[in-house]
Design an enzyme around this catalytic site. Structure first.
Site, PDB file in Angstrom:
ATOM      1  N   HIS A 106      67.082 -41.405  17.627  1.00  0.00           N
ATOM      2  CA  HIS A 106      67.975 -42.441  17.275  1.00  0.00           C
ATOM      3  C   HIS A 106      67.764 -43.999  17.192  1.00  0.00           C
ATOM      4  O   HIS A 106      68.067 -44.474  15.963  1.00  0.00           O
ATOM      5  CB  HIS A 106      69.372 -42.367  17.938  1.00  0.00           C
ATOM      6  CG  HIS A 106      70.630 -43.060  17.660  1.00  0.00           C
ATOM      7  ND1 HIS A 106      71.146 -42.981  16.639  1.00  0.00           N
ATOM      8  CD2 HIS A 106      71.080 -44.099  18.427  1.00  0.00           C
ATOM      9  CE1 HIS A 106      72.095 -43.941  16.450  1.00  0.00           C
ATOM     10  NE2 HIS A 106      72.003 -44.611  17.558  1.00  0.00           N
ATOM     11  N   ASP A 161      67.686 -37.646  14.891  1.00  0.00           N
ATOM     12  CA  ASP A 161      68.762 -38.220  15.360  1.00  0.00           C
ATOM     13  C   ASP A 161      70.001 -37.255  14.974  1.00  0.00           C
ATOM     14  O   ASP A 161      70.475 -37.305  14.060  1.00  0.00           O
ATOM     15  CB  ASP A 161      69.155 -39.692  14.472  1.00  0.00           C
ATOM     16  CG  ASP A 161      70.266 -40.330  15.153  1.00  0.00           C
ATOM     17  OD1 ASP A 161      70.816 -39.654  16.293  1.00  0.00           O
ATOM     18  OD2 ASP A 161      70.784 -41.311  14.431  1.00  0.00           O
ATOM     19  N   ASP A 177      72.863 -47.859  13.564  1.00  0.00           N
ATOM     20  CA  ASP A 177      73.911 -47.834  14.710  1.00  0.00           C
ATOM     21  C   ASP A 177      75.094 -48.643  14.367  1.00  0.00           C
ATOM     22  O   ASP A 177      75.310 -48.845  13.185  1.00  0.00           O
ATOM     23  CB  ASP A 177      73.337 -47.666  16.328  1.00  0.00           C
ATOM     24  CG  ASP A 177      74.271 -47.144  17.330  1.00  0.00           C
ATOM     25  OD1 ASP A 177      74.257 -46.155  17.546  1.00  0.00           O
ATOM     26  OD2 ASP A 177      75.046 -48.179  17.696  1.00  0.00           O
TER      27      ASP A 177
END
Length: 301
Positions: free
Chosen positions: A281, A251, A124
């Site tokens: 994710h 994801d 991320d």
């Protein structure tokens, strides 16, 4: 800059996260001193693995990986981004910029800890920040593991699901951090784990970091961070340091970046890029031990 600091008693009785809390001060002429918290496991003279989390989590996300990496003889270091975890929290949305977050992590890793020969693990925002550090300071890094992340420039639009996420984060009267993490997981989080993700944020005043981050992702070609990210792409695509893509199979936000990174990064050529099955994710939460073994084998192999 007005800084908030989460009371330490918020972090008592964290499940499976009894690593000592460590702190480093980072300083800049513009922002002054900001305290960055981090967790460390493994031998102090082992190969360095820098674990960077994203939105809206903190180093607690890496609790399943830290023992695996330490057991492989690696020095695993997981900082809390500024605005998250035990780190200081700038209270105003305008205090958070992409450039500042890159600089805070640069100062933490290089000025405060003087880390060298680093393997980056970025997920991320950990990749959005970490890949910039690799491109701008290649002499400090030996390997990269990109895990459910990317480096957007604003030249290509983000997925619709991401725009929906940004809308929720920016407009919700009360931002439910644990619910956001749960929405990015395939596994059901226990009440204790959900409480741990909420722990850094006693009330809405502390949530400027999570509120701000989606708005800092470049979504148009003239975004303030676009040119720096384009420059990073140009550098990364020609670097020969090993670049491993370890994405999950579930994801919808970053999944489309995996084939692009494998194709465009020179250091990705010839590597066996694993896909972590059954994970969302937040693959550190869904399959942390597996991702830890992937990283450990990549470094020690």
């Amino acid at each position: 800059m007005r800084l908030l600091r989460t009371p330490e008693d918020r972090f008592s009785n964290l499940p499976d996260f009894d690593f000592p809390a460590l702190y480093a001060d980072v300083d800049s002429p513009r922002d002054g001193i900001v305290r960055v918290a981090y967790t460390e496991a493994g031998p102090p003279d082992g190969p360095v693995v820098l674990l960077l989390h994203g939105e809206p989590s903190w180093s607690f996300l890496y609790r399943k990986m830290l023992p695996v990496l330490a057991g492989a003889g690696l020095r695993a270091i997981a900082p809390d981004l500024v605005g998250f975890g035990r780190s200081d929290k700038p209270a105003d949305l305008s205090d958070h910029t992409y450039a500042r977050h890159v600089e805070w992590m640069r100062s933490f890793a290089f000025d405060a800890l003087d880390l060298r020969r680093i393997t980056l693990v970025g997920q991320d925002w950990g990749g959005l920040i970490g890949l910039r550090l690799v491109a701008e300071h290649p002499e400090r890094f030996e390997r990269v593991v990109a895990a459910n992340t990317g480096l957007p420039t604003g030249d290509v639009d983000m997925p619709k699901v991401w725009h929906a996420f940004r809308e929720v984060v920016q407009t919700a009267p009360v931002l439910d951090i644990a619910r956001l993490v749960q929405s990015g997981c395939r596994t059901e989080l226990s009440e204790e784990v959900r409480a741990a993700y909420d722990a850094p944020f006693p009330n809405e005043m502390y949530k400027a970091g999570p509120r701000a981050m989606p708005g800092l992702v470049p979504t148009r070609p003239d975004d303030p961070a676009s040119e720096a990210n384009r420059a990073a792409w140009r550098t990364l695509s020609t670097m020969d340091i090993p670049f491993l893509c370890a994405f999950s199979d579930g994801d919808p936000i970053t999944g489309g970046m995996a084939p692009i990174l494998r194709r465009e990064m020179a250091g990705a050529t010839g590597l066996d890029h694993p896909t972590v099955a059954g994970a969302g994710h937040f693959l550190q939460e869904d399959a942390g031990e597996e991702l830890g073994r992937i990283v450990a084998d990549f470094v020690t192999g």
